[in-house]
Design a protein around this motif. Structure first.
Motif, mmCIF file in Angstrom:
data_model
loop_
_atom_site.group_PDB
_atom_site.id
_atom_site.type_symbol
_atom_site.label_atom_id
_atom_site.label_comp_id
_atom_site.label_asym_id
_atom_site.label_seq_id
_atom_site.Cartn_x
_atom_site.Cartn_y
_atom_site.Cartn_z
ATOM 1 N N CYS A 134 19.742 46.500 -10.480
ATOM 2 C CA CYS A 134 20.548 45.277 -10.418
ATOM 3 C C CYS A 134 22.038 45.600 -10.347
ATOM 4 O O CYS A 134 22.805 44.917 -9.653
ATOM 5 C CB CYS A 134 20.253 44.383 -11.624
ATOM 6 S SG CYS A 134 18.627 43.611 -11.583
ATOM 7 N N ALA A 165 17.941 36.612 -14.629
ATOM 8 C CA ALA A 165 16.967 36.220 -13.611
ATOM 9 C C ALA A 165 15.561 36.617 -14.015
ATOM 10 O O ALA A 165 14.601 35.849 -13.824
ATOM 11 C CB ALA A 165 17.343 36.865 -12.271
ATOM 12 N N ALA A 166 15.409 37.811 -14.580
ATOM 13 C CA ALA A 166 14.083 38.260 -15.023
ATOM 14 C C ALA A 166 13.600 37.423 -16.206
ATOM 15 O O ALA A 166 12.417 37.054 -16.284
ATOM 16 C CB ALA A 166 14.139 39.743 -15.405
ATOM 17 N N ARG A 169 11.781 33.963 -15.888
ATOM 18 C CA ARG A 169 10.399 33.949 -15.422
ATOM 19 C C ARG A 169 9.411 33.770 -16.567
ATOM 20 O O ARG A 169 8.246 33.447 -16.324
ATOM 21 C CB ARG A 169 10.080 35.238 -14.662
ATOM 22 C CG ARG A 169 10.881 35.431 -13.383
ATOM 23 C CD ARG A 169 10.522 34.415 -12.327
ATOM 24 N NE ARG A 169 9.124 34.450 -11.975
ATOM 25 C CZ ARG A 169 8.608 35.293 -11.087
ATOM 26 N NH1 ARG A 169 9.399 36.151 -10.456
ATOM 27 N NH2 ARG A 169 7.318 35.262 -10.810
ATOM 28 N N LEU A 196 7.267 32.389 -8.973
ATOM 29 C CA LEU A 196 8.669 32.007 -8.794
ATOM 30 C C LEU A 196 8.762 30.533 -8.408
ATOM 31 O O LEU A 196 9.655 29.813 -8.872
ATOM 32 C CB LEU A 196 9.315 32.885 -7.719
ATOM 33 C CG LEU A 196 10.822 32.715 -7.510
ATOM 34 C CD1 LEU A 196 11.581 33.010 -8.791
ATOM 35 C CD2 LEU A 196 11.287 33.648 -6.394
ATOM 36 N N SER A 199 8.304 28.527 -11.463
ATOM 37 C CA SER A 199 9.495 28.650 -12.310
ATOM 38 C C SER A 199 10.552 27.646 -11.884
ATOM 39 O O SER A 199 11.200 27.005 -12.718
ATOM 40 C CB SER A 199 10.062 30.071 -12.237
ATOM 41 O OG SER A 199 9.203 31.009 -12.836
ATOM 42 N N ILE A 209 19.903 27.709 -14.146
ATOM 43 C CA ILE A 209 20.400 28.309 -12.909
ATOM 44 C C ILE A 209 21.575 27.507 -12.358
ATOM 45 O O ILE A 209 22.566 28.072 -11.884
ATOM 46 C CB ILE A 209 19.268 28.388 -11.856
ATOM 47 C CG1 ILE A 209 18.208 29.401 -12.310
ATOM 48 C CG2 ILE A 209 19.821 28.780 -10.495
ATOM 49 C CD1 ILE A 209 17.014 29.481 -11.377
ATOM 50 N N ILE A 243 19.819 37.909 -7.848
ATOM 51 C CA ILE A 243 18.761 37.895 -6.831
ATOM 52 C C ILE A 243 17.873 39.127 -6.973
ATOM 53 O O ILE A 243 16.641 39.051 -6.849
ATOM 54 C CB ILE A 243 19.372 37.809 -5.423
ATOM 55 C CG1 ILE A 243 20.045 36.440 -5.231
ATOM 56 C CG2 ILE A 243 18.305 38.026 -4.351
ATOM 57 C CD1 ILE A 243 20.804 36.304 -3.933
ATOM 58 N N LEU A 246 15.429 38.598 -9.780
ATOM 59 C CA LEU A 246 14.328 37.715 -9.395
ATOM 60 C C LEU A 246 13.275 38.455 -8.578
ATOM 61 O O LEU A 246 12.066 38.304 -8.798
ATOM 62 C CB LEU A 246 14.864 36.536 -8.575
ATOM 63 C CG LEU A 246 15.542 35.382 -9.301
ATOM 64 C CD1 LEU A 246 15.991 34.332 -8.299
ATOM 65 C CD2 LEU A 246 14.619 34.757 -10.352
#
Length: 262
Positions: A134, A165-166, A169, A196, A199, A209, A243, A246
């Motif tokens: 990342c 982002a992780a 989930r 996803l 989510s 987000i 991103i 994700l």
């Protein structure tokens, strides 16, 4: 994440010619989070209080992310400080540097919140791999949007954006640590992740987000200083890290997904 102001006077720019989730740790923070935070703090303290301004500038020169290093006329030429090796390691090492006390404190707080959740689920090895990827994704995104610039970028925010982002989930799922119906034990971090697409149908996820992207755009586009210095938020790098988090989550997640369990 901060873009630091150029550390040299105008006109004197430098010439660039495992996988098993760990047990609940002491103090409610995974060991890898404590260790990573410790490394960042030590680096920051040494730079701030033990190095001269010239030596601190040299650290930035060798380990910050400078888009100008990757100009086609210089890339892999070995002319930039640190040579070809620095061209490679700068994609990661910039994430260990910070521009001021406010900058590092905010990053460590966000890492403690979201990084801890991911570290408990992934284990040390997968968590560090996610961090590196990342961070590199954030640098790559910054490079694409700031090609040729001679202002260095530093800060752990791309990796932290990946953690966020992780985490979305699974942390908002039923039984997750932030779910409407939640567990209070270590199993809260091991709930199966939904797809996803599912989510994004969760209002909590979309609200988070929306606020996150909104703040990045406001601070970034308005060039609002952050971290106690004159640098601005490198919001493109944040988005690159987010991103990446994700996309990488299903590849690194050691917990079987709900689809696999059915």
């Amino acid at each position: 994440m901060n873009q630091q102001p150029h550390p040299f006077p105008s006109g004197s720019e430098p010439e660039f010619g495992s996988g098993q989730p760990p047990r609940q740790p002491a103090f409610n923070l995974p060991g890898v989070i404590v260790a990573l935070a410790g490394v960042m703090v030590v680096i920051h303290v040494v730079r701030s209080y033990f190095l001269s301004a010239e030596m601190s500038g040299q650290v930035l020169l060798y380990f910050a992310f400078w888009p100008v290093r990757y100009d086609p006329s210089l890339l892999f030429s070995g002319q930039a400080p640190g040579g070809v090796a620095a061209d490679i390691w700068a994609f990661v090492t910039y994430g260990l540097l910070h521009g001021g006390t406010t900058h590092i404190v905010f990053n460590l707080l966000w890492m403690a919140i979201f990084g801890s959740a991911v570290a408990r689920r992934f284990g040390t090895g997968r968590f560090l791999l996610l961090s590196v990827l990342c961070t590199a994704a954030g640098a790559a995104t910054h490079l694409v949007t700031h090609a040729g610039e001679s202002t260095p970028m530093i800060g752990a925010s791309a990796a932290i954006s990946g953690y966020m982002a992780a985490a979305i989930r699974f942390v908002f799922q039923r039984g997750g640590p932030l779910g409407a119906i939640r567990r209070q034990d270590a199993g809260a971090y091991l709930v199966p992740a939904v797809s996803l697409r599912d989510s994004f149908s969760n209002r909590q996820v979309m609200g988070f987000i929306g606020v996150w992207f909104g703040l990045n755009l406001v601070f970034g586009l308005a060039s609002i200083p952050f971290g106690g210095g004159a640098g601005s938020i490198a919001w493109e790098a944040h988005i690159g890290g987010f991103i990446a988090g994700l996309l990488l989550f299903p590849l690194l997640d050691p917990v079987p997904s709900r689809k696999m369990l059915t």
